[in-house]
Write a protein that holds these residues in place. Structure first.
Motif, short mmCIF file in Angstrom:
data_model
loop_
_atom_site.label_atom_id
_atom_site.label_comp_id
_atom_site.label_asym_id
_atom_site.label_seq_id
_atom_site.Cartn_x
_atom_site.Cartn_y
_atom_site.Cartn_z
N UNK A 105 0.82 -1.21 0.00
CA UNK A 105 0.00 0.00 0.00
C UNK A 105 0.85 1.26 0.00
N UNK A 106 1.84 1.31 0.91
CA UNK A 106 2.61 2.53 1.07
C UNK A 106 3.79 2.67 0.13
N UNK A 118 2.97 4.49 -3.06
CA UNK A 118 2.69 5.89 -2.77
C UNK A 118 3.97 6.67 -2.54
N UNK A 119 4.89 6.07 -1.79
CA UNK A 119 6.16 6.73 -1.50
C UNK A 119 6.98 6.91 -2.77
N UNK A 120 6.93 5.93 -3.67
CA UNK A 120 7.64 6.06 -4.94
C UNK A 120 7.07 7.22 -5.75
N UNK A 121 5.75 7.36 -5.72
CA UNK A 121 5.11 8.46 -6.45
C UNK A 121 5.47 9.81 -5.84
N UNK A 122 5.39 9.90 -4.51
CA UNK A 122 5.75 11.15 -3.83
C UNK A 122 7.21 11.50 -4.09
N UNK A 123 8.09 10.49 -4.00
CA UNK A 123 9.51 10.71 -4.23
C UNK A 123 9.79 11.20 -5.64
N UNK A 124 9.10 10.61 -6.62
CA UNK A 124 9.31 11.00 -8.02
C UNK A 124 8.89 12.46 -8.24
#
Length: 268
Positions: free
Chosen positions: A194-195, A198-204
């Motif tokens: 789940x996370x 999301x973290x990969x998207x936020x980081x990108x």
């Protein structure tokens, strides 16, 4: 201590120092962005973040974070190579989950460090270090006050190779930060289905915005430097004079570059 003796502990230290460095890089991008729209305010920030006690403490802490991050990165790389032994030479298929950046973080880190050294020579050594040593920098044959940040932008980005080196460094930084952003959360245990996406998207997004701002600055600074904008602006010229007067009070003789004086007199 388990932070040093265990692989997980060393990775956690990498993650913590990585978070701090990502925040600093973000702050640095925003601070430099001020120079795009309000160069005199950028110089004011440079004066505020000079050789004051709070800026020196921050610089020492930042240097410590860089050193720890680099040393632990080398430590983990050596550890992983020893653990794999001769298996690393075997030809195996690469899982889709293994990104290119994750396999080249050390190389990307070396490129970023090389770029950082050039950046320190062009700016920090002529600004905060010069103020610490009470030795003003030289621009176009004239000594200038360390607070005159836009004059150092002028000197650096009027050279053709500077934007080339910087953009290469920014691209390496994008890959390094993009992978490091989510992997540091993964080290902390946020690795579920789940996370992690999301973290990969936020980081990108985070990394892309920061690096895009850096690249925009390199392009604008290059254009402005070749136009001589930082030498001909009356507001900046007046600010340089104020900085020079402050430095002269401490016994250091400073002179505005001749090109700036002649251009400003022509404009007036």
């Amino acid at each position: 201590m388990w932070l040093k003796s265990s692989s997980i502990g060393r990775k956690l230290i990498m993650a913590i120092t990585g978070v701090c460095l990502v925040l600093f890089v973000t702050f640095h991008a925003v601070m430099n962005g001020v120079a795009l729209f309000w160069p005199s305010a950028y110089n004011a920030i440079c004066a505020f973040l000079g050789a004051n006690w709070y800026a020196l403490i921050a610089s020492i802490g930042l240097a410590a974070l860089f050193v720890i991050h680099i040393l632990y990165a080398l430590w983990l790389t050596v550890q992983n190579r020893r653990a794999r032994g001769t298996d690393r030479y075997a030809v195996t298929s690469t899982p889709k989950q293994v990104e290119w950046a994750s396999k080249n973080m050390l190389v990307l880190g070396i490129v970023v460090v090389a770029f950082l050294i050039i950046h320190l020579i062009q700016f920090w050594a002529k600004m905060q270090l010069a103020e610490i040593l009470h030795c003003p920098a030289v621009v176009d044959g004239a000594t200038v006050a360390p607070q005159s940040g836009t004059l150092f932008i002028q000197a650096a980005f009027s050279q053709w190779w500077t934007p080339v080196v910087y953009i290469i460094g920014f691209v390496a930084l994008w890959f390094h930060m993009n992978h490091g952003f989510w992997s540091m959360f993964q080290t902390a245990g946020w690795d579920n289905d789940t996370w992690l996406p999301r973290l990969k998207c936020i980081g990108a997004w985070w990394t892309s915005i920061v690096v895009a701002l850096f690249i925009a600055q390199a392009v604008v600074f290059t254009v402005q430097a070749n136009r001589g904008t930082y030498l001909t602006c009356p507001e900046l010229q007046e600010q340089y004079m104020e900085f020079n007067a402050e430095i002269a009070e401490h016994g250091m003789e400073v002179v505005i570059p001749a090109a700036a004086c002649s251009d400003c007199s022509d404009n007036n």
